[in-house]
Scaffold this motif. Structure first.
Motif, short mmCIF file in Angstrom:
data_model
loop_
_atom_site.label_atom_id
_atom_site.label_comp_id
_atom_site.label_asym_id
_atom_site.label_seq_id
_atom_site.Cartn_x
_atom_site.Cartn_y
_atom_site.Cartn_z
N TRP A 1 63.12 20.50 26.69
CA TRP A 1 63.78 20.29 27.83
C TRP A 1 62.76 20.57 29.05
N PRO A 2 62.70 19.91 30.33
CA PRO A 2 61.76 20.24 31.47
C PRO A 2 61.90 21.58 31.76
N GLN A 3 61.03 22.20 32.08
CA GLN A 3 61.03 23.46 32.95
C GLN A 3 60.10 23.37 34.09
N HIS A 4 60.85 23.39 35.23
CA HIS A 4 59.87 23.29 36.57
C HIS A 4 59.80 24.55 37.44
N HIS A 5 58.84 25.50 36.76
CA HIS A 5 58.81 26.63 37.62
C HIS A 5 57.63 26.73 38.73
N GLY A 6 57.93 27.10 39.58
CA GLY A 6 56.72 27.21 40.81
C GLY A 6 56.54 25.78 41.45
#
Length: 654
Positions: free
Chosen positions: A486-491
């Motif tokens: 599942w996508p993680q969009h940190h920063g």
């Protein structure tokens, strides 16, 4: 007045309270059973009347009822007969009248089992979503009756109980255990000698004959819900301590309908807590009912059943699945219409065309592309918006607000990625080669990948296919989309890029809204004046002039200290954008038209309020009709708000 505790549910309770005898006068076929019925004959003296009654033994109950009426008439005891409408239960399959009938059954002391389940919900170890279903759960569980869990049907788990010749009952896990218990019992009471009991236990043939001839297993089977109640752990190898049981019990969530909260959900809770000493699941998501487009419950007799297979055949499984998710607001039933499914088929087509556009323009996956290091404002903006959409979708799914999740990804795909990003990067993609073009191609492909991941739970088929198709260009894939993380969009948040591109989007959107509200033809180019623009806004306007002119149908962009006379003023992110409409449209005629529309909206609201304010209408009208009227009022209120906004803008143009 009659009291028949053996043949009426209410009378049965009266009989229990007053210790009345339970006299069964029917056999299993519904015929009278009187002649050798000791309970019926007890304390009844011989008489010709009794002989006449006993002569009815063996006759069908319906025929006997008519004869009893004839006897009463013949004796002059019948004053009158009045027709009465009352509820008579019938079998679902046979259509036969169901008669209450005393039988020996096996019961579970459900009240005792219910207490840990009630406590688990009160202590939030198990949570209902939406929470209003907790009231239904508590109402049922706190008034629970003993649970009859035996059934007289052919198939099922046979009840593990054996009967001896003296009626002694042996309950055991296996037949061998039941035989051992029976041998011990009949040896202790000296019906079988110790030596004989020892010989039977030691000889397999004699032991089998004893099991076959001396004790008899109950023919009943456990009811469906009893077996189903064991499902969370019996399917995982219980009572053995298997790896599957350790891994999958308890599970995280149960998704089910409200109509089986008591039949199945509560029973799984009780059994899980009793046998496993732990709740079987933590979240209980109660999904909505699917109704027809007007809100009526689907029924074959009404002819309003929507066959999902037909919808899938015409619009695709993804379109139907997405429609149901997008309409699954907590606590509200789904009003399904083919138009909504068709609209989401178009959404799938929009996504496919966007992927095709990206492919045609060389937007291929680049494993070295990092959106955090993007230089172009547009690419930093789409990374920012992707992260924002990802957070919205994730939070909504975790809160079981599937409609919010579906609508969030819909808005991002259609409005942000397709309508704005792909439109704004066209000049870059069709322009000369260079660093900006390389980065933009990679960014477009990256954002499309993230869309496929976020959309996959709602549209698994088209997204899986696009995952495969897009792998034909650029970096190869080594797994299916369903197996991707599942996508993680940190920063990825970028306030400056959002402020710049967001200003362009908001400005164009506001101008388009005015054009629609004022009935301005698309062919008419409007002048745009930025009044008192800040240096930053002036820079943005000059940089994005071509886009604003093309997308908003603007003739030119000029700057002034104040908005000119006869201009509609728009506030876009705190700054004024003015559209001089004097000479473009007839302001007086437009005010008159909007005033007429406002009067119509007010009339619609008043008409609905009159209906909803009538207690008779609310009480007698079907639920779906009342709901439809409320929706009409809501739509009229929204229309009125838009008209009021347009009128307010025209005041500034005076």
């Amino acid at each position: 007045m009659k009291i028949t505790p053996a043949h009426d549910f209410n009378d049965f309770e009266v009989g229990r309270r007053h210790n009345l005898p339970l006299i069964n006068v029917l056999d299993v076929a519904g015929h009278l059973d009187l002649k050798d019925n000791a309970a019926f004959l007890k304390d009844v003296p011989p008489s010709p009347e009794l002989d006449t009654t006993l002569a009815e033994d063996g006759f069908d109950r319906f025929a006997v009822r008519k004869k009893i009426v004839e006897r009463l008439e013949g004796l002059g005891l019948l004053e009158k007969i009045e027709p009465t409408t009352h509820v008579v239960p019938h079998g679902d399959r046979s259509g036969a009248v169901l008669e209450p009938f005393l039988t020996d059954q096996w019961y579970v002391e459900a009240k005792t089992l219910a207490q840990p389940a009630i406590a688990a919900v009160r202590e939030r170890n198990m949570v209902f979503v939406p929470p209003q279903w907790e009231a239904t759960f508590f109402s049922w569980m706190e008034n629970i009756q003993p649970w009859c869990m035996s059934r007289q049907i052919w198939w099922g788990h046979q009840i593990p109980a054996w009967y001896g010749p003296d009626g002694k009952i042996f309950v055991a896990e296996t037949e061998d255990d039941a035989v051992a218990d029976a041998l011990a019992h009949y040896t202790d009471n000296e019906e079988i000698t110790v030596e004989e009991g020892h010989d039977i236990a030691a000889d397999p043939a004699r032991r089998a004959r004893f099991a076959r001839e001396y004790i008899r297993r109950d023919e009943d089977v456990l009811d469906t819900w009893f077996s189903s109640a064991l499902w969370p752990f019996s399917t995982l190898g219980w009572p053995d301590e298997t790896a599957e049981l350790k891994r999958f019990y308890p599970t995280s969530a149960l998704v089910t309908g409200f109509d089986i909260i008591f039949f199945w959900v509560a029973r799984m809770m009780m059994m899980g807590l009793h046998f496993m000493k732990e709740v079987p699941f933590h979240d209980i998501y109660i999904h909505a009912l699917v109704r027809d487009a007007s809100g009526a419950k689907m029924s074959k007799s009404k002819g309003n059943v929507i066959d999902p297979l037909n919808l899938i055949g015409e619009y695709g499984a993804d379109a139907l699945r997405f429609t149901l998710a997008a309409m699954a607001a907590q606590g509200r039933d789904i009003k399904l219409s083919t138009q909504r499914v068709e609209g989401n088929r178009n959404f799938a087509t929009k996504l496919w065309n966007a992927a095709r556009f990206a492919e045609i323009n060389g937007c291929a996956r680049d494993p070295d592309f990092d959106p955090r290091r993007a230089k172009e404002t547009l690419n930093r903006w789409i990374a920012h918006e992707t992260a924002k959409a990802g957070r919205e979708v994730t939070a909504a799914i975790e809160a079981y607000k599937f409609n919010d999740a579906a609508n969030a990804i819909y808005r991002f795909v259609w409005n942000v990625y397709c309508d704005w990003y792909l439109e704004l990067i066209k000049p870059v993609l069709t322009g000369p080669d260079g660093i900006a073009k390389v980065e933009t191609r990679a960014a477009a492909a990256w954002a499309l990948d993230e869309i496929l991941k976020l959309l996959h739970p709602f549209m698994p088929f088209v997204t899986e296919e696009l995952w495969h198709v897009t792998a034909e260009h650029g970096a190869k894939r080594d797994h299916m989309l369903a197996l991707d993380a599942w996508p993680q969009h940190h920063g990825l948040d970028h306030a400056a890029a959002e402020a710049e591109i967001g200003w362009v989007v908001d400005l164009v959107s506001a101008i388009r809204s005015v054009r629609v509200e004022m009935n301005i033809p698309a062919s008419t180019l409007l002048p745009l004046v930025l009044a008192g623009a800040s240096p930053q806004t002036a820079i943005r306007a000059r940089h994005w002039t071509e886009f604003v002119q093309r997308l908003a149908r603007v003739a030119d962009i000029t700057f002034a200290d104040t908005a000119p006379q006869g201009a509609v003023q728009l506030v876009v992110r705190g700054e004024v954008a003015a559209l001089p409409l004097k000479g473009v449209i007839d302001l007086a005629a437009e005010r008159a038209r909007l005033a007429k529309e406002m009067a119509k909206a007010d009339a619609d609201i008043a008409r609905v309020d009159a209906k909803l304010g009538n207690p008779n209408f609310v009480a007698r009208a079907p639920e779906e009709v009342v709901e439809e009227e409320k929706e009409k009022r809501e739509e009229a209120e929204m229309r009125k708000a838009k008209i009021a906004e347009a009128l307010e803008r025209l005041k500034g143009a005076a």
